[in-house]
Structures are given as structure tokens and as C-alpha cells.
Write a protein that holds these residues in place. Structure first.
Motif, PDB file in Angstrom:
ATOM      1  N   GLU A  19     -15.319  12.225  -9.699  1.00 16.73           N
ATOM      2  CA  GLU A  19     -15.196  11.632  -8.367  1.00 16.73           C
ATOM      3  C   GLU A  19     -13.738  11.526  -7.916  1.00 16.73           C
ATOM      4  OE1 GLU A  19     -19.213   8.870  -8.264  1.00 16.73           O
ATOM      5  OE2 GLU A  19     -17.345   7.981  -9.021  1.00 16.73           O
ATOM      6  N   HIS A  20     -12.816  11.476  -8.863  1.00 17.97           N
ATOM      7  CA  HIS A  20     -11.395  11.334  -8.537  1.00 17.97           C
ATOM      8  C   HIS A  20     -10.586  12.539  -9.016  1.00 17.97           C
ATOM      9  CE1 HIS A  20     -13.054   7.228  -8.569  1.00 17.97           C
ATOM     10  NE2 HIS A  20     -12.281   7.090  -7.530  1.00 17.97           N
ATOM     11  N   ASN A  21     -11.250  13.648  -9.209  1.00 20.40           N
ATOM     12  CA  ASN A  21     -10.652  14.869  -9.743  1.00 20.40           C
ATOM     13  C   ASN A  21      -9.523  15.406  -8.873  1.00 20.40           C
ATOM     14  OD1 ASN A  21     -10.705  16.755 -11.872  1.00 20.40           O
ATOM     15  ND2 ASN A  21     -11.841  18.203 -10.621  1.00 20.40           N
ATOM     16  N   GLU A  22      -9.612  15.230  -7.586  1.00 31.81           N
ATOM     17  CA  GLU A  22      -8.632  15.792  -6.658  1.00 31.81           C
ATOM     18  C   GLU A  22      -7.313  15.032  -6.668  1.00 31.81           C
ATOM     19  OE1 GLU A  22      -9.514  18.659  -5.261  1.00 31.81           O
ATOM     20  OE2 GLU A  22     -11.464  18.412  -6.220  1.00 31.81           O
ATOM     21  N   THR A  23      -7.293  13.814  -7.216  1.00 31.94           N
ATOM     22  CA  THR A  23      -6.089  12.985  -7.161  1.00 31.94           C
ATOM     23  C   THR A  23      -5.123  13.259  -8.306  1.00 31.94           C
ATOM     24  OG1 THR A  23      -7.124  11.179  -8.398  1.00 31.94           O
ATOM     25  CG2 THR A  23      -7.345  11.121  -6.001  1.00 31.94           C
ATOM     26  N   PRO A  70     -14.361  22.733 -14.458  1.00 34.38           N
ATOM     27  CA  PRO A  70     -14.846  22.235 -13.171  1.00 34.38           C
ATOM     28  C   PRO A  70     -16.152  21.450 -13.335  1.00 34.38           C
ATOM     29  CG  PRO A  70     -14.296  24.576 -13.031  1.00 34.38           C
ATOM     30  CD  PRO A  70     -14.223  24.194 -14.478  1.00 34.38           C
ATOM     31  N   ARG A 131     -22.059  13.716  -9.065  1.00 32.20           N
ATOM     32  CA  ARG A 131     -20.999  13.305  -8.143  1.00 32.20           C
ATOM     33  C   ARG A 131     -21.459  13.410  -6.689  1.00 32.20           C
ATOM     34  NH1 ARG A 131     -16.747  17.641  -7.849  1.00 32.20           N
ATOM     35  NH2 ARG A 131     -18.442  18.486  -6.602  1.00 32.20           N
TER      36      ARG A 131
END
Length: 143
Positions: A19-23, A70, A131
Motif C-alpha cells: 500500500e505504501h510501495n510508491e513512497t 512487484p 491492496r
């Protein structure tokens, strides 16, 4: 069949990371606070997930943990196997010699079929599926 705390917490840890992978890298302390789980417990679990190749650790300022794969390629089955080992409802499925009756046990076939179905289902659900799902909430008042 009851899922262990390690499996449940490992799944929550991985879902939080997805859920916070992009940060960028996430510190265990941050996940522990968001999930209400002990840092020590999560550190133990993340070691298992790293060993399985599902999580990478980055050192230094701004370091933390990231998904090594991923979320679309990480299954619930892979998470479960990373933290617990093979999916087996009973010992005779993985190591038949645990039971002296394994050669003629009629129930072993049933346990094997159920085990295969559970394993197949767990390996069909990805972290991305979790997710991206919406959690239905029953908004009906209780009388």
C-alpha cells in the motif's frame, strides 16, 4: 485449521508495504505503528521474507524495507510459505513416514485434496489483489 500469528502479521506487513510501495523504503517502526504490531515481531518476520526474496533492505539515511518483487507477483501462498514453510494440513502430507499408516490411510487422500485446493487458492491471490480490493463494511445498525 488456524493461521498462526506470524502468518497473519506477515501478511499485514506485506500488505502495508504494498500500500505504501510508491513512497520508497519503509522503516519497520513505521509499519509497527500503523499496524499495531511489535517492532521485534516484525523484525523477525521481515528476516524470513528477506530470506525468501520477497523483501529487500536498504541501509543508511532514508533506508528501510521495500518489496523485492512487484505486488502483482507476490502471492498469499508465497508469503505463507516464507514465514511458515510448506502448506500442509497434516504432517503425513509432507513426510509420510510420520504416520505408520500412510500407505493405506483412506483419509490421507482427502487431506491431500483439501491441502491442494487451499494451496492453489492461496497461490492465486496476489498482494496487488489485496491492496486493490475494497473491504466491505456492514453499516447496518445492530438492534
Amino acid at each position: 485449521m488456524k493461521l498462526s500469528t506470524t502468518i497473519r502479521y506477515g501478511t499485514r506487513l506485506m500488505l502495508d508495504m504494498a500500500e505504501h510501495n510508491e513512497t520508497g523504503p519503509i522503516r519497520i517502526k513505521t509499519i509497527a505503528q500503523r499496524q499495531g504490531i511489535s517492532e521485534k515481531y516484525l523484525e523477525k518476520i521481515v528476516r524470513l521474507l528477506r530470506k525468501a526474496g520477497l523483501v529487500d533492505g536498504l541501509r543508511g539515511p532514508g533506508g528501510g524495507y521495500v518489496l523485492a518483487v512487484p505486488p502483482e507477483k507476490i502471492t498469499m501462498g508465497a508469503i505463507l510459505e516464507a514465514v511458515q514453510g510448506r502448506i500442509e494440513l497434516c504432517p503425513c502430507l509432507g513426510e509420510p513416514e510420520h504416520c505408520e499408516k500412510h500407505m493405506y490411510c483412506k483419509t490421507r487422500m482427502v487431506w491431500n485434496d483439501i491441502n491442494a485446493a487451499v494451496s492453489s487458492r492461496l497461490h492465486s491471490i496476489t498482494l496487488a489483489d489485496l491492496r486493490d480490493s475494497t473491504c466491505p463494511v456492514d453499516t447496518k445498525e445492530v438492534h
